[in-house]
Structure formats: structure tokens, C-alpha cells
Design an enzyme around this catalytic site. Structure first.
Site, PDB file in Angstrom:
ATOM      1  N   SER A 133      37.755  -8.194  16.202  1.00 46.31           N
ATOM      2  CA  SER A 133      38.588  -7.212  16.889  1.00 46.31           C
ATOM      3  C   SER A 133      39.209  -6.266  15.874  1.00 46.31           C
ATOM      4  CB  SER A 133      39.705  -7.919  17.667  1.00 46.31           C
ATOM      5  OG  SER A 133      40.656  -6.985  18.149  1.00 46.31           O
ATOM      6  N   TYR A 158      47.325 -13.177  18.552  1.00 48.79           N
ATOM      7  CA  TYR A 158      45.909 -12.944  18.876  1.00 48.79           C
ATOM      8  C   TYR A 158      45.177 -12.322  17.689  1.00 48.79           C
ATOM      9  CZ  TYR A 158      41.845 -10.361  20.462  1.00 48.79           C
ATOM     10  OH  TYR A 158      40.583  -9.830  20.570  1.00 48.79           O
ATOM     11  N   LYS A 162      41.975 -13.785  15.121  1.00 48.08           N
ATOM     12  CA  LYS A 162      40.748 -13.074  14.754  1.00 48.08           C
ATOM     13  C   LYS A 162      40.630 -12.930  13.239  1.00 48.08           C
ATOM     14  CE  LYS A 162      38.795 -12.102  18.744  1.00 48.08           C
ATOM     15  NZ  LYS A 162      37.428 -12.596  19.077  1.00 48.08           N
TER      16      LYS A 162
END
Length: 288
Positions: A133, A158, A162
Site C-alpha cells: 500500500s 494499518y 504493510k
């Protein structure tokens, strides 16, 4: 080199990006297995992929209902097929939710990926495309990001999952140089397959803008609130990176083919984006 019937495992293959990638893989002659726990996706998406490719190509698709955090689920998948490569989509992806529930995100995204690496190593499958991402760039000074000009500095749980997955991949490849890994970074996939049969339809209240717009449009949600009107743009709305899901699916397959074609790739990352204003034309899709 990729063989006419290479076998690929797609984690999270019933999800938005995963289902479109599985469709394209089947149409291009790959055998595909999906593992998905259906936490934020529907088995109906897999059924529709089968219908879109037809009965002949559908024979090349296998679905496993399983969770990457469960070692036994991975063992059941890897013991039944010899995989030439893995495309890894599975994971939770809500920025706001990750701030409220960080333990859930670290457990799901990190533990699941570590288990996947272990299963791949055990069964000697060492080619992998990781769907990462652009959140790993944090608050970039310039949009779209140019990788050479930004530091990796995720700003939320989040994004950190990643970023940590990327670092785990790098460490594994440095220690075991036979691994071939490509990391793809992108923001905001949107749209749907031209048939309208598959697209984005998350469970519950969406964490992303476009599926929220979809659900307001068909009456599932009452209204869309737009926040922010003082961005330094012509109309005051923000500029975001968007990429059509079919382009993204094809990008993952292009990365997969590069893994098969290149012996000395090691580990590399690519940034994929298109820049649009906040208000854009989108394809509407909802599974009913």
C-alpha cells in the site's frame, strides 16, 4: 519462465482486488487456488468469476475457506497443490478501524503473513507478489509520490502492518536469496469489471469512500458526508490517487510474469497510481 499452466495461490482471492485478479489469471491460462476467510468478502464473488470465465476455465479454479492465521488451513492448501507462486492480498485494510483496533490488525496482517511465508518455505514455493500500500509513505509532501523522494513512514497501524510485511519480506530475501518477491504499492482501487458482475461490496459499513458512495447510491446508507473544503485546489476538495481495479489486477499479473521471467530480481517495489480529483465517475456494483 511461466509455463502454459502455472499454478498460483491467491490469498484473499474472494475480495475486491483479489476476485478481479483471479478472473484475469484464469483468462490468461493459469490454474488458480484461492484461500479466503470471507471476513470482508462474499463467496458469491467466486461463483460469479466462475460464470464469467465459463465451465472450461472454471475447472482451473479451486476455493479454500481458510484463515492464514490458522497453520492447519495453510497446510490443507499447500498439501493439495504444488504452487509456482503466490499473490498475497489477504488482510484487513481500514485505516480508521486499525487505529481503534490495532491488536486485531497486527494479529491478522502480520501473523497471517508470517504463517504464509513459513508454508511457502516448507513447500519450496519462493515466488511472491505482495499487494502492499502507498500508506507506507505516510504524509508525502508531493502527490503522486515519487519513491526516490519520500521516506517510508507509515502513520497508522494499518500502514505499519504493510510496512512491517515489506521489511519481513526483505529480511527473508536477504537471508535466503532464492526468494523472488515484488511489492506493489498503490492507493484507492476503484471501479468494477466491465460485466458489472464483480466489483467492490464490503461487509458492514465501508471503510473506503467509493464503496460508501455505492451504498448511498442504492439506498443502503442514508447519505454521504464530505469533509474538507479548504484544500489548496481549484474547488477546495482534496486530490487523491485512484487506480482502476482492472488495471491493478493486470499490474499484479505483470509482476507475476516478471517473477517467472527474471532469475535475479531479488526483491523490488513498484508504486502504481493515477491522480484524479475527489469527484470522479465510477462503476457501480453491488452483489445482490
Amino acid at each position: 519462465m511461466v509455463s502454459p499452466m502455472s499454478t498460483v495461490l491467491v490469498t484473499g482471492g474472494a475480495g475486491f482486488i483479489g476476485s478481479h485478479t483471479v478472473l484475469q489469471l484464469l483468462k490468461q491460462g493459469f490454474r488458480v487456488s484461492i484461500i479466503d476467510n470471507l471476513d470482508n468478502s462474499l463467496i458469491e464473488a467466486v461463483h460469479r468469476v466462475r460464470r464469467l470465465v465459463g465451465p472450461h476455465l472454471s475447472n482451473n479454479l479451486t476455493f479454500f475457506h481458510g484463515d492464514l492465521r490458522n497453520v492447519q488451513d495453510l497446510e490443507a492448501v499447500f498439501s493439495k497443490s504444488k504452487f509456482d507462486a503466490v499473490i498475497h492480498f489477504a488482510g484487513l485494510k481500514g485505516v480508521g478501524e486499525s487505529v481503534a483496533k490495532p491488536r486485531r490488525y497486527y494479529d491478522n496482517n502480520l501473523v497471517g503473513t508470517i504463517n504464509l511465508f513459513e508454508a511457502m518455505a516448507k513447500y519450496k514455493c519462493k515466488k511472491m507478489v505482495i499487494s502492499s500500500s502507498a500508506t507506507v509513505y505516510g504524509e508525502a509532501d508531493r502527490v503522486p509520490c515519487v519513491e526516490e523522494e519520500v521516506h517510508l513512514q507509515a502513520m497508522n497501524p494499518y500502514g505499519r502492518t504493510k510496512l512491517f510485511v515489506e521489511e519481513i519480506a526483505r529480511d527473508i530475501q536477504r537471508a535466503e536469496t532464492e526468494w523472488r518477491i515484488i511489492l506493489l504499492r498503490y492507493f484507492n482501487p476503484v471501479g468494477a469489471h466491465e460485466s458489472g458482475q464483480i466489483g467492490e461490496d464490503p461487509r458492514g459499513i465501508p471503510n473506503n469512500l467509493m464503496p460508501y458512495i455505492h451504498q448511498v447510491a442504492v439506498g443502503r446508507l442514508p447519505q454521504l458526508n464530505v469533509y474538507g473544503h479548504d484544500y489548496p485546489t481549484k474547488d477546495g476538495t482534496p486530490i487523491r490517487d485512484y487506480i482502476h481495479v482492472m488495471d491493478l489486477a493486470d499490474g499484479h499479473i505483470a509482476a507475476l510474469r516478471k517473477l517467472f521471467a527474471t532469475d535475479h530480481i531479488g526483491i523490488v517495489s513498484y508504486h502504481m497510481c493515477f491522480q484524479f480529483n475527489f469527484l470522479i465517475i465510477i462503476s457501480l456494483f453491488l452483489i445482490t
